[in-house]
Design a protein around this motif. Structure first.
Motif, PDB file in Angstrom:
ATOM      1  N   HIS A 235      -0.518   6.455 -11.580  1.00 44.46           N
ATOM      2  CA  HIS A 235      -1.352   5.574 -12.396  1.00 44.46           C
ATOM      3  C   HIS A 235      -1.270   5.876 -13.883  1.00 44.46           C
ATOM      4  O   HIS A 235      -1.024   4.989 -14.698  1.00 44.46           O
ATOM      5  CB  HIS A 235      -2.812   5.655 -11.949  1.00 44.46           C
ATOM      6  CG  HIS A 235      -3.733   4.817 -12.780  1.00 44.46           C
ATOM      7  ND1 HIS A 235      -4.362   5.308 -13.920  1.00 44.46           N
ATOM      8  CD2 HIS A 235      -4.118   3.527 -12.671  1.00 44.46           C
ATOM      9  CE1 HIS A 235      -5.094   4.349 -14.455  1.00 44.46           C
ATOM     10  NE2 HIS A 235      -4.961   3.254 -13.725  1.00 44.46           N
ATOM     11  N   ASP A 236      -1.508   7.112 -14.261  1.00 42.81           N
ATOM     12  CA  ASP A 236      -1.615   7.459 -15.675  1.00 42.81           C
ATOM     13  C   ASP A 236      -0.228   7.577 -16.315  1.00 42.81           C
ATOM     14  O   ASP A 236       0.750   7.898 -15.641  1.00 42.81           O
ATOM     15  CB  ASP A 236      -2.340   8.793 -15.839  1.00 42.81           C
ATOM     16  CG  ASP A 236      -3.773   8.752 -15.322  1.00 42.81           C
ATOM     17  OD1 ASP A 236      -4.227   7.661 -14.904  1.00 42.81           O
ATOM     18  OD2 ASP A 236      -4.434   9.805 -15.337  1.00 42.81           O
ATOM     19  N   PRO A 237      -0.139   7.404 -17.633  1.00 37.07           N
ATOM     20  CA  PRO A 237       1.146   7.600 -18.305  1.00 37.07           C
ATOM     21  C   PRO A 237       1.552   9.071 -18.370  1.00 37.07           C
ATOM     22  O   PRO A 237       2.720   9.378 -18.579  1.00 37.07           O
ATOM     23  CB  PRO A 237       0.915   7.039 -19.705  1.00 37.07           C
ATOM     24  CG  PRO A 237      -0.570   7.109 -19.909  1.00 37.07           C
ATOM     25  CD  PRO A 237      -1.175   6.888 -18.555  1.00 37.07           C
ATOM     26  N   ASP A 238       0.584   9.971 -18.179  1.00 36.84           N
ATOM     27  CA  ASP A 238       0.897  11.404 -18.178  1.00 36.84           C
ATOM     28  C   ASP A 238       0.352  12.052 -16.915  1.00 36.84           C
ATOM     29  O   ASP A 238      -0.392  11.438 -16.141  1.00 36.84           O
ATOM     30  CB  ASP A 238       0.350  12.095 -19.429  1.00 36.84           C
ATOM     31  CG  ASP A 238      -1.157  11.988 -19.550  1.00 36.84           C
ATOM     32  OD1 ASP A 238      -1.865  12.457 -18.644  1.00 36.84           O
ATOM     33  OD2 ASP A 238      -1.634  11.410 -20.553  1.00 36.84           O
ATOM     34  N   LEU A 239       0.686  13.322 -16.722  1.00 26.92           N
ATOM     35  CA  LEU A 239       0.336  14.034 -15.494  1.00 26.92           C
ATOM     36  C   LEU A 239      -0.959  14.819 -15.597  1.00 26.92           C
ATOM     37  O   LEU A 239      -1.400  15.429 -14.628  1.00 26.92           O
ATOM     38  CB  LEU A 239       1.467  15.010 -15.120  1.00 26.92           C
ATOM     39  CG  LEU A 239       2.898  14.471 -15.138  1.00 26.92           C
ATOM     40  CD1 LEU A 239       3.870  15.577 -14.744  1.00 26.92           C
ATOM     41  CD2 LEU A 239       3.042  13.284 -14.213  1.00 26.92           C
ATOM     42  N   ALA A 240      -1.596  14.813 -16.780  1.00 24.44           N
ATOM     43  CA  ALA A 240      -2.692  15.742 -17.059  1.00 24.44           C
ATOM     44  C   ALA A 240      -3.855  15.621 -16.081  1.00 24.44           C
ATOM     45  O   ALA A 240      -4.306  16.614 -15.504  1.00 24.44           O
ATOM     46  CB  ALA A 240      -3.169  15.558 -18.494  1.00 24.44           C
ATOM     47  N   ARG A 241      -4.394  14.433 -15.910  1.00 23.33           N
ATOM     48  CA  ARG A 241      -5.601  14.275 -15.095  1.00 23.33           C
ATOM     49  C   ARG A 241      -5.357  14.653 -13.637  1.00 23.33           C
ATOM     50  O   ARG A 241      -6.187  15.309 -13.010  1.00 23.33           O
ATOM     51  CB  ARG A 241      -6.110  12.833 -15.176  1.00 23.33           C
ATOM     52  CG  ARG A 241      -7.352  12.563 -14.316  1.00 23.33           C
ATOM     53  CD  ARG A 241      -7.830  11.127 -14.455  1.00 23.33           C
ATOM     54  NE  ARG A 241      -6.832  10.173 -14.003  1.00 23.33           N
ATOM     55  CZ  ARG A 241      -6.704   9.780 -12.728  1.00 23.33           C
ATOM     56  NH1 ARG A 241      -7.484  10.281 -11.789  1.00 23.33           N
ATOM     57  NH2 ARG A 241      -5.774   8.896 -12.396  1.00 23.33           N
ATOM     58  N   VAL A 242      -4.230  14.267 -13.105  1.00 23.64           N
ATOM     59  CA  VAL A 242      -3.970  14.447 -11.678  1.00 23.64           C
ATOM     60  C   VAL A 242      -3.414  15.822 -11.357  1.00 23.64           C
ATOM     61  O   VAL A 242      -3.752  16.418 -10.331  1.00 23.64           O
ATOM     62  CB  VAL A 242      -3.013  13.347 -11.175  1.00 23.64           C
ATOM     63  CG1 VAL A 242      -2.612  13.591  -9.718  1.00 23.64           C
ATOM     64  CG2 VAL A 242      -3.665  11.974 -11.306  1.00 23.64           C
ATOM     65  N   THR A 243      -2.565  16.365 -12.239  1.00 22.33           N
ATOM     66  CA  THR A 243      -1.876  17.621 -11.904  1.00 22.33           C
ATOM     67  C   THR A 243      -2.150  18.758 -12.878  1.00 22.33           C
ATOM     68  O   THR A 243      -1.791  19.902 -12.596  1.00 22.33           O
ATOM     69  CB  THR A 243      -0.355  17.403 -11.862  1.00 22.33           C
ATOM     70  OG1 THR A 243       0.148  17.274 -13.202  1.00 22.33           O
ATOM     71  CG2 THR A 243       0.006  16.170 -11.045  1.00 22.33           C
TER      72      THR A 243
END
Length: 258
Positions: free
Chosen positions: A65-73
């Motif tokens: 979903h997100d343009p980056d991996l920060a929130r999920v990973t």
């Protein structure tokens, strides 16, 4: 003519938002838009999985979903800065990476609702979904991006196009038609789309109203509302006339609405 994406599935439609992450799955590290989340939605009985498409650095369309991996990973990099192999390693303990091709091949009975998040992914999404167009709906906040994916599918495929849901421009025009009570303008705004997928409200603005639903239905367009996780809200919206509920809790929605 009704697109096959809609045909033969139970109503109201329950769209599993980014798959399904149960409490047990979360305890085992499963995250949204992972292989395990899609599998859990399918196992729960969801006909539809709503997901998102981004493109990795090496040109692989992945469900993310997100343009980056920060929130999920917790990794600060953008999706387009990592390779599919990098992302596979990162997602290994989080339910597993799932690419768009893997999703379509591994879950042949699932109907996918795909939001094209990255401009660079549009053409590739269209090519990948073309052979599966009967069970794919393509959407995007960007109507240009959505149309680019549909055009690529039409160029690649030899059958029907994917179904499609209007983006921000379509929704804005429809809300204008609703405000002036013009069914004619509503039909014009909805020309070429099969569904309208919207939040119930945006800030103080109420989007989903009986008049909007009536205008959409008069144009042959379904209304799906996101993201609804409260059982009371699910039943209220269905009673209002909406055709589908996009939810993080597909297991709950299936129990409540079926």
């Amino acid at each position: 003519m009704t697109h096959p994406w809609f045909a033969g599935a139970e109503r109201p439609r329950v769209l599993a938002h980014r798959g399904l992450v149960t409490a047990d799955g979360a305890r085992h590290g499963v995250v949204e838009n992972s292989f395990a989340a899609v599998a859990a939605a399918h196992a729960a009985g969801a006909d539809y999985v709503e997901s998102d498409c981004h493109l990795t650095r090496d040109g692989v369309v992945v469900l993310f979903h997100d343009p980056d991996l920060a929130r999920v990973t917790g990794d600060p990099r953008r999706v387009d800065e990592v390779t599919a192999r990098d992302l596979e390693f990162i997602m290994a303990g989080r339910g597993g990476l799932i690419t768009l091709e893997q999703a379509l091949d591994s879950f042949p009975a699932v109907r996918f609702n795909l939001d094209v998040k990255a401009e660079g992914a549009a053409e590739k999404v269209g090519r990948i979904v073309a052979p599966h167009a009967h069970r794919v709906l393509v959407t995007s906040f960007s109507d240009d991006r959505r149309r680019a994916a549909l055009a690529a599918a039409a160029t690649t495929g030899d059958g029907i196009p994917p179904a499609t849901s209007g983006g921000t421009t379509v929704v804005t025009r429809l809300l204008g038609a609703v405000s002036v009570r013009s069914g004619r303008l509503a039909r014009r705004a909805l020309a070429g789309v099969d569904a309208l997928q919207v939040p119930e409200r945006r800030g103080r603005l109420r989007i989903v109203t009986p008049r909007l639903i009536d205008y959409a239905h008069a144009a042959g367009v379904e209304v799906h509302v996101w993201t609804i996780n409260d059982p009371g809200d699910m039943t209220r919206l269905v009673a209002m006339g909406v055709d589908g509920i996009v939810t993080d809790r597909a297991d709950v929605a299936l129990g409540v609405l079926r």
